[in-house]
Design an enzyme around this catalytic site. Sequence first.
Site, PDB file in Angstrom:
ATOM      1  N   ASP A 101      12.893  64.035  35.181  1.00 34.64           N
ATOM      2  CA  ASP A 101      12.415  62.792  35.774  1.00 34.64           C
ATOM      3  C   ASP A 101      10.910  62.702  35.519  1.00 34.64           C
ATOM      4  O   ASP A 101      10.157  63.573  35.966  1.00 34.64           O
ATOM      5  CB  ASP A 101      12.688  62.859  37.289  1.00 34.64           C
ATOM      6  N   ASP A 197      10.676  57.215  35.994  1.00 32.95           N
ATOM      7  CA  ASP A 197      10.623  56.711  37.364  1.00 32.95           C
ATOM      8  C   ASP A 197       9.730  55.474  37.473  1.00 32.95           C
ATOM      9  O   ASP A 197       8.629  55.456  36.905  1.00 32.95           O
ATOM     10  CB  ASP A 197      10.044  57.832  38.250  1.00 32.95           C
TER      11      ASP A 197
HETATM   12  C1  BGC Z   1      12.350  57.089  43.092  1.00 34.60           C
HETATM   13  C2  BGC Z   1      12.160  57.249  44.561  1.00 34.60           C
HETATM   14  C3  BGC Z   1      10.694  57.500  44.816  1.00 34.60           C
HETATM   15  C4  BGC Z   1       9.828  56.418  44.173  1.00 34.60           C
HETATM   16  C5  BGC Z   1       8.413  56.838  44.087  1.00 34.60           C
HETATM   17  C6  BGC Z   1      11.575  55.842  42.814  1.00 34.60           C
HETATM   18  O1  BGC Z   1      12.002  54.731  42.444  1.00 34.60           O
HETATM   19  O2  BGC Z   1      13.672  56.986  42.661  1.00 34.60           O
HETATM   20  O3  BGC Z   1      12.947  58.262  45.098  1.00 34.60           O
HETATM   21  O4  BGC Z   1      10.451  57.533  46.180  1.00 34.60           O
HETATM   22  O5  BGC Z   1      10.219  56.137  42.862  1.00 34.60           O
HETATM   23  O6  BGC Z   1       8.244  57.776  43.091  1.00 34.60           O
END
Ligand code: BGC
Length: 543
Positions: A101, A197
């Site tokens: 990620d 992300d």
């Molecule tokens: C992730 C979340 C996270 C956010 C900030 C997202 O969209 O999937 O779990 O809290 O990004 O990084």
Amino acid sequence: MKQMDAQWWKKTVCYEIYPSSFQDTNGDGVGDLKGITSRLDYLASLGVGCIWLTPVYASPMKDNGYDVSDFYKINPLYGTMEDMENLIAEADKRNIKIVMDLVFNHVSEENAWFQESKKSKENPKSDWFIWRDTPNNWRGIFGGSAWKWCEERKQYYLHTFGDFQPDLNWENPEVRKALYDVANFWIQKGVGGFRLDAVVYIKKPQDFADGKPDASDGMVLIHEMTANRDGILDYLHEFKKNVLDGKNIFTVGEANGILPEQLKDWVGSEGVFDMLFEFNHLQGGDIWYNPIVLSTLDVKNAIFQSQKATALNGWYPVFFENHDKPRSVNAYFSKAADKALASKALTTLLLTLRGTPFVYEGEEIGMTNVDWDSIEAYHELNSRSQYEMALQEGFSHEQAIGFVKALSRDNARTPMQWDSSPNAGFTTGKPWIPLNENFKQLNVALQEENANSPLAYYRRLVNLRKQSPVLLNGNFLPLLADDPQIFAFRREFEGKALTVLVNLSESEAHYDSSILSGQKLLLSNRNDASVGILRPLEANLFE
Ligand code: BGC
């Protein structure tokens, strides 16, 4: 590393693991990398060829790893770099790729880059974050102003998410280079791909003007002002050139708010990523006291449109759950629905739609939401801020906790339910978050022994998919587009076809059997399937 077909990710199943909650091996109550390695055979038995790990980097864990303090280190809670290398190698032996990620919109306030940047305007990393003398009216995704005052630098910094997650300044080429270096480091380690992300938020508008206020306090949600801004694709193409080109690395971007008609710029031959998670078919939305409630027709339309948009170019990640969403059997069905049947109905869609299925841990056994009455019970910060926001809007505790129960991210974060032993076989210690109380009735071990279980049904379908050129390669033709209960479509490939009919409603549905053109029943989630009629939540495949 084994040689892989360039588009291996089209033919497999991706499985998302939330490491804290998957399998603990050292008794500290938090899942770890060794735990994941110990479950690789189980994952292989689910047809998994790719594991998306939510962040395992060093982190103070205020947002469970999405606040990265060091991209080059493994979080000691999860293990060591050696454990990570071992996981990559053991997964590889089973033809499973690890997908990391990449949290590239922001970092933790404890990250050395931010620690430097906040020192002064003269610091070499001064411009690595977004600093202003005066804040505007943007509201952060986790509530409150999107700006936080920094006493040391005497300026405000921007944060899309929590105030401990400062946004990186992508305008600065040094920042971009540092991020590409991170990705290349992990490619060197042998990972097979990346999930990006919150990637739609990386490019901020130039003027930072106040937007149209959406709330009584005059604030506007930050992502309405920053998502998918002009110029973002230039950065992403640069990322592609510096990180992906010439390598067999698979990518999926998290792209809240991208519309089907925009997909062509993001995926496929002209785009950047192999796939994009857009959220148009998901229940809930951003403001939990005013939730988006989609009908079966809405869900169908959203998925049909994405299928259409990726039909000729690009590819689609099919998903109903992730670590930010409630469990799908709760999100799409009423309290009273037969959850095992509901799980099988959704699994049918997950494994037969055109695209790569993304299964979230526990979804294969139909894990369900929790039912906690006190806000103190919730760990994840968005639940707490959504609860507060609801109270401020005048809702009662009962109402506010009801919104949290329905949409809390903790619903998906309770430990994996492996068996009926204490703590469901997840840990020998005290779990960091309570288990769902139903683990003694709903777990992997019980379902392994039951030929009628959601898990057994999942395996039948995954095996069918693996051997079916129609399901792997076939095109997608929507059927019964206006039917308010039935989700129906046909897949076709080289003269063969498969028809899928799923009654997503909790009452009986009827259809004209001529749409089957004489096809015979191949598989059903019920033992008494027939033609022309679908009982509540019934799913049938015809060949
Ligand atoms: C992730 C979340 C996270 C956010 C900030 C997202 O969209 O999937 O779990 O809290 O990004 O990084």
